[in-house]
Motif scaffolding. Sequence first.
Motif, PDB file in Angstrom:
ATOM      1  N   SER A 130      -4.458   6.533   3.081  1.00 18.22           N
ATOM      2  CA  SER A 130      -3.701   5.345   2.701  1.00 18.22           C
ATOM      3  C   SER A 130      -4.433   4.619   1.577  1.00 18.22           C
ATOM      4  O   SER A 130      -5.669   4.582   1.544  1.00 18.22           O
ATOM      5  N   CYS A 131      -3.681   4.093   0.642  1.00 19.93           N
ATOM      6  CA  CYS A 131      -4.260   3.339  -0.474  1.00 19.93           C
ATOM      7  C   CYS A 131      -4.039   1.851  -0.227  1.00 19.93           C
ATOM      8  O   CYS A 131      -2.956   1.463   0.211  1.00 19.93           O
ATOM      9  N   PRO A 132      -5.002   1.009  -0.489  1.00 24.11           N
ATOM     10  CA  PRO A 132      -6.354   1.286  -0.979  1.00 24.11           C
ATOM     11  C   PRO A 132      -7.224   1.852   0.129  1.00 24.11           C
ATOM     12  O   PRO A 132      -7.046   1.549   1.298  1.00 24.11           O
ATOM     13  N   ARG A 133      -8.181   2.667  -0.250  1.00 24.89           N
ATOM     14  CA  ARG A 133      -9.097   3.284   0.703  1.00 24.89           C
ATOM     15  C   ARG A 133     -10.150   2.255   1.124  1.00 24.89           C
ATOM     16  O   ARG A 133     -10.484   1.336   0.380  1.00 24.89           O
ATOM     17  N   SER A 160       0.843  -1.186   0.000  1.00 29.98           N
ATOM     18  CA  SER A 160       0.000   0.000   0.000  1.00 29.98           C
ATOM     19  C   SER A 160       0.883   1.242   0.000  1.00 29.98           C
ATOM     20  O   SER A 160       2.057   1.181   0.366  1.00 29.98           O
ATOM     21  N   GLN A 161       0.309   2.363  -0.424  1.00 34.00           N
ATOM     22  CA  GLN A 161       1.012   3.640  -0.417  1.00 34.00           C
ATOM     23  C   GLN A 161       0.193   4.647   0.362  1.00 34.00           C
ATOM     24  O   GLN A 161      -1.026   4.491   0.531  1.00 34.00           O
ATOM     25  N   CYS A 204      -0.955   8.609   0.488  1.00 35.44           N
ATOM     26  CA  CYS A 204      -1.074   9.892  -0.210  1.00 35.44           C
ATOM     27  C   CYS A 204      -1.030  10.989   0.845  1.00 35.44           C
ATOM     28  O   CYS A 204      -1.860  11.024   1.763  1.00 35.44           O
ATOM     29  N   TYR A 213      -1.838   2.263  -5.395  1.00 35.74           N
ATOM     30  CA  TYR A 213      -0.866   3.329  -5.654  1.00 35.74           C
ATOM     31  C   TYR A 213      -1.518   4.696  -5.458  1.00 35.74           C
ATOM     32  O   TYR A 213      -2.709   4.883  -5.721  1.00 35.74           O
ATOM     33  N   CYS A 214      -0.711   5.662  -5.022  1.00 39.05           N
ATOM     34  CA  CYS A 214      -1.179   7.039  -4.891  1.00 39.05           C
ATOM     35  C   CYS A 214      -0.877   7.752  -6.212  1.00 39.05           C
ATOM     36  O   CYS A 214       0.276   7.856  -6.626  1.00 39.05           O
ATOM     37  N   TYR A 267      -5.481  10.563  -5.678  1.00 40.00           N
ATOM     38  CA  TYR A 267      -6.449   9.469  -5.623  1.00 40.00           C
ATOM     39  C   TYR A 267      -5.681   8.149  -5.651  1.00 40.00           C
ATOM     40  O   TYR A 267      -4.504   8.107  -5.996  1.00 40.00           O
ATOM     41  N   CYS A 268      -6.377   7.080  -5.320  1.00 38.02           N
ATOM     42  CA  CYS A 268      -5.780   5.747  -5.358  1.00 38.02           C
ATOM     43  C   CYS A 268      -6.057   5.122  -6.725  1.00 38.02           C
ATOM     44  O   CYS A 268      -7.158   5.242  -7.262  1.00 38.02           O
TER      45      CYS A 268
END
Length: 131
Positions: free
Chosen positions: A20-23, A2-3, A5, A32-33, A41-42
């Motif tokens: 945080s991605c995924p939301r 996860s990434q 943003c 990904y951000c 956005y993700c």
Amino acid sequence: MSQFCSSYLNADKVLVSGFSCPRTGGDASAVYCCGFQDVKYCCDDPHSFFPYEHSYMWWLSVGALVGLSIAAVVLFAFIITVCVLCYLFISTKPRSKLDTGLSLQMAVLMTKSFTLYLGLPECLNLVSNIQ
């Protein structure tokens, strides 16, 4: 995987807190951000730059192709029209020279040296032939 943003200011200058991605409640493959400084956005593609579906972008390109096609047809019609008008202008011009109404005559200058060179009878004969 996860990434995160980070926080950012959107176009209305409102602070959007980081996420945080995924939301939660979002697509699980969007890890990904993506986005810009004012829109984040993700997404599932780390090289994605636009938060739109590909079909939206496809319709934009179809619209551009239709617009360019119409512009090309209009330009082609304009060129054909100019060519036809030029042809008609050239083909309808009169072939003979225009009559200005003035008849051009040769002027004979009688000078002493001219009459001495040819002699008086030849000069008079020349003048009578011209008229």
